[in-house]
Design a protein around this motif. Sequence first.
Motif, PDB file in Angstrom:
ATOM      1  N   VAL A 121       0.862  -1.185   0.000  1.00  0.00           N
ATOM      2  CA  VAL A 121       0.000   0.000   0.000  1.00  0.00           C
ATOM      3  C   VAL A 121       0.896   1.233   0.000  1.00  0.00           C
ATOM      4  CG1 VAL A 121      -1.829   1.266   1.183  1.00  0.00           C
ATOM      5  CG2 VAL A 121      -1.791  -1.239   1.285  1.00  0.00           C
ATOM      6  N   ASP A 122       0.862   1.982  -1.062  1.00  0.00           N
ATOM      7  CA  ASP A 122       1.721   3.164  -1.173  1.00  0.00           C
ATOM      8  C   ASP A 122       1.478   4.138  -0.021  1.00  0.00           C
ATOM      9  OD1 ASP A 122       2.863   2.250  -3.495  1.00  0.00           O
ATOM     10  OD2 ASP A 122       1.600   3.450  -4.833  1.00  0.00           O
ATOM     11  N   GLY A 159      -6.121   0.770  -2.163  1.00  0.00           N
ATOM     12  CA  GLY A 159      -5.073   0.869  -3.172  1.00  0.00           C
ATOM     13  C   GLY A 159      -3.977  -0.172  -3.038  1.00  0.00           C
ATOM     14  N   ASP A 162      -8.813  -3.298  -2.684  1.00  0.00           N
ATOM     15  CA  ASP A 162      -8.948  -2.332  -3.785  1.00  0.00           C
ATOM     16  C   ASP A 162      -9.231  -0.930  -3.248  1.00  0.00           C
ATOM     17  OD1 ASP A 162      -8.517  -4.299  -5.658  1.00  0.00           O
ATOM     18  OD2 ASP A 162     -10.642  -4.635  -6.078  1.00  0.00           O
ATOM     19  N   ALA A 177      -6.855   3.721   5.199  1.00  0.00           N
ATOM     20  CA  ALA A 177      -6.007   2.659   4.652  1.00  0.00           C
ATOM     21  C   ALA A 177      -5.485   1.755   5.761  1.00  0.00           C
ATOM     22  CB  ALA A 177      -4.843   3.271   3.864  1.00  0.00           C
ATOM     23  N   ASN A 202      -1.663  -3.275  -3.898  1.00  0.00           N
ATOM     24  CA  ASN A 202      -1.196  -3.960  -5.091  1.00  0.00           C
ATOM     25  C   ASN A 202      -1.482  -5.447  -4.901  1.00  0.00           C
ATOM     26  OD1 ASN A 202       0.224  -5.236  -7.146  1.00  0.00           O
ATOM     27  ND2 ASN A 202       1.904  -3.756  -7.111  1.00  0.00           N
TER      28      ASN A 202
END
Length: 275
Positions: free
Chosen positions: A123-124, A250, A247, A213, A252
């Motif tokens: 997760v950025d 975010g 999703d 997040a 990957n």
Amino acid sequence: MSMATIFAETQQLPHIPRVVQELIESFRNEDVDVDELSSKVALDQSLTAKVLRLANSAHYGVSRTIANPHDAIMLLGFNTLRTMVLASGMTSAFKAPDNFDMKTFWRDSFAVGALSKWLANYVDGCDRETAFTCGMLHSVGELLIRMVMPKEARHIDEALSMGGTRHTLERGQLGFTSADVGAELAKRWKFPAEMQQAILEQNNPDLDRTYSALAGILHIAQYLNKAHKDGLDEEAILAKFPKAVADAIGMNCDKAYADLADSNDLSSGLEGLLE
């Protein structure tokens, strides 16, 4: 009993050493004086003994003996020392409720922490150490409810054995959840707002509510922890993986799925605190 009443029970509330409080506050401070903090850790003999036992364990594989907290920072890094001290402070802060397996509770908490840290890789912008700490603390509200409201906690355990989810049963029987209690405790301990929010919102994906997040990571980490404990193979884990949550934050997923086998053999290195 209301949630406010829980926090009015001051005799039973967990207390943490001052140096642990300062390390919590260091999450907000990019210019923390690591030498000063390591010196303060060294003043607490109990904390230091536990930290050195962990630092010299096989998990960290250091090339020479770590003799003091300053050595731990030099060889393992400040973030690792902070995690060790926080874990030591937290596990010592809570009195074990009657007939409750605290070792299993903390092993489970450390496992969710390790999985949260692993998930943060995908997760950025998500800090791995922050994710670990959130994971480690995700269930402290449940522990506090067990300490202050043992009868109600037993009723919830009994209902849970017949099905349902803990947070739904807590909401129905108490009017609040262990996530609410955990977030309030994190607030009182002065953890950063993003950590408080993550603990508070960890069940929101089940409730179709918005979540951060970090909260999404906690949700997925708990799913993976249960899946591993249940002995599910990779195909079964992927079949019910909370992809909508992944999703939404975010993640990957392609890369995480490719590395999924790695998540089954994670260790926090903190289990020595429970011996």
